[in-house]
Each structure stands twice: as C-alpha cells, then as structure tokens.
Design a protein around this motif. Structure first.
Motif, mmCIF file in Angstrom:
data_model
loop_
_atom_site.group_PDB
_atom_site.id
_atom_site.type_symbol
_atom_site.label_atom_id
_atom_site.label_comp_id
_atom_site.label_asym_id
_atom_site.label_seq_id
_atom_site.Cartn_x
_atom_site.Cartn_y
_atom_site.Cartn_z
ATOM 1 N N LYS A 15 -11.642 -8.273 17.902
ATOM 2 C CA LYS A 15 -12.183 -8.002 16.583
ATOM 3 C C LYS A 15 -13.479 -8.450 16.270
ATOM 4 O O LYS A 15 -14.223 -7.604 15.585
ATOM 5 N N ARG A 16 -14.193 -9.039 16.952
ATOM 6 C CA ARG A 16 -15.517 -9.510 16.901
ATOM 7 C C ARG A 16 -16.209 -8.170 17.290
ATOM 8 O O ARG A 16 -17.181 -7.987 16.913
ATOM 9 N N GLY A 17 -15.988 -7.891 18.266
ATOM 10 C CA GLY A 17 -16.477 -6.651 19.121
ATOM 11 C C GLY A 17 -16.649 -5.483 18.411
ATOM 12 O O GLY A 17 -17.252 -4.678 18.077
ATOM 13 N N VAL A 18 -15.236 -5.287 17.793
ATOM 14 C CA VAL A 18 -15.226 -3.891 16.865
ATOM 15 C C VAL A 18 -15.998 -4.009 15.637
ATOM 16 O O VAL A 18 -16.731 -3.209 15.150
ATOM 17 N N TYR A 19 -15.775 -5.261 14.909
ATOM 18 C CA TYR A 19 -16.657 -5.365 13.655
ATOM 19 C C TYR A 19 -18.261 -5.368 14.006
ATOM 20 O O TYR A 19 -18.973 -4.881 13.359
ATOM 21 N N GLY A 20 -18.478 -6.222 15.096
ATOM 22 C CA GLY A 20 -20.108 -6.401 15.390
ATOM 23 C C GLY A 20 -20.765 -5.229 16.205
ATOM 24 O O GLY A 20 -21.864 -5.210 16.070
ATOM 25 N N GLN A 21 -19.928 -4.632 17.044
ATOM 26 C CA GLN A 21 -20.447 -3.742 18.166
ATOM 27 C C GLN A 21 -20.181 -2.172 17.514
ATOM 28 O O GLN A 21 -21.444 -1.389 17.624
ATOM 29 N N TYR A 22 -19.026 -1.906 17.185
ATOM 30 C CA TYR A 22 -18.726 -0.701 16.945
ATOM 31 C C TYR A 22 -18.535 -0.356 15.336
ATOM 32 O O TYR A 22 -18.604 0.855 14.969
ATOM 33 N N HIS A 23 -18.047 -1.346 14.650
ATOM 34 C CA HIS A 23 -18.104 -1.298 13.192
ATOM 35 C C HIS A 23 -16.750 -0.486 12.856
ATOM 36 O O HIS A 23 -16.130 -0.776 11.723
#
Length: 79
Positions: free
Chosen positions: A27-35
């Motif tokens: 979740k952190r990666g999707v929200y922070g990296q890919y949006h």
C-alpha cells in the motif's frame, strides 16, 4: 483459518503478521510511488513488492537485483 473479527491473530505457528507487513509495504508503495495501479500490470506490481518484501533485510539488495538481471543474460556481475 484465523478470524480477526473475533480478535484471533495467532493460532499455533500461524499468524497474520507476515501478510499484514506485506500489505503495508504494498500500500505504501502504490500510494507513494505509483499513486495508482492498473489491472493490466497488477502482476508486475505484485512481483516487485514481493521481491522487496522477501529481501527487506538484505543489506546488499542493489547487488542482488543487478545480479538477477545479469543472470537473465547468463552474465554474473558481482560475486
């Protein structure tokens, strides 16, 4: 099967900590990296974050990644 609604988070050797940690990283990666993510590339996102999670304690993660890429061409980079 564990039942979180009944506050059952562990039973013997089974627990929810591992999957909870993975979902947090994802979740952190999707929200922070890919949006956002697309269904078309969902498996690639999951593969990336699975690799990151499985190697989260690896101090030489960059070397590991480069070697995996190089071995696709049968050319080891680092020993």
């Amino acid at each position: 099967m564990l039942n979180k609604e009944k506050e059952e988070y562990t039973r013997g050797k089974y627990h929810t900590n591992t999957i909870e940690g993975f979902w947090t990283l994802l979740k952190r990666g999707v929200y922070g990296q890919y949006h956002k993510v697309s269904v078309k590339h969902l498996q690639a996102y999951l593969n990336e974050f699975t690799f990151k999670y499985n190697h989260r304690d690896n101090k030489s993660i960059f070397d590991t990644l480069i070697n995996k890429c190089a071995l696709q061409n049968n050319t080891p980079v680092f020993s």
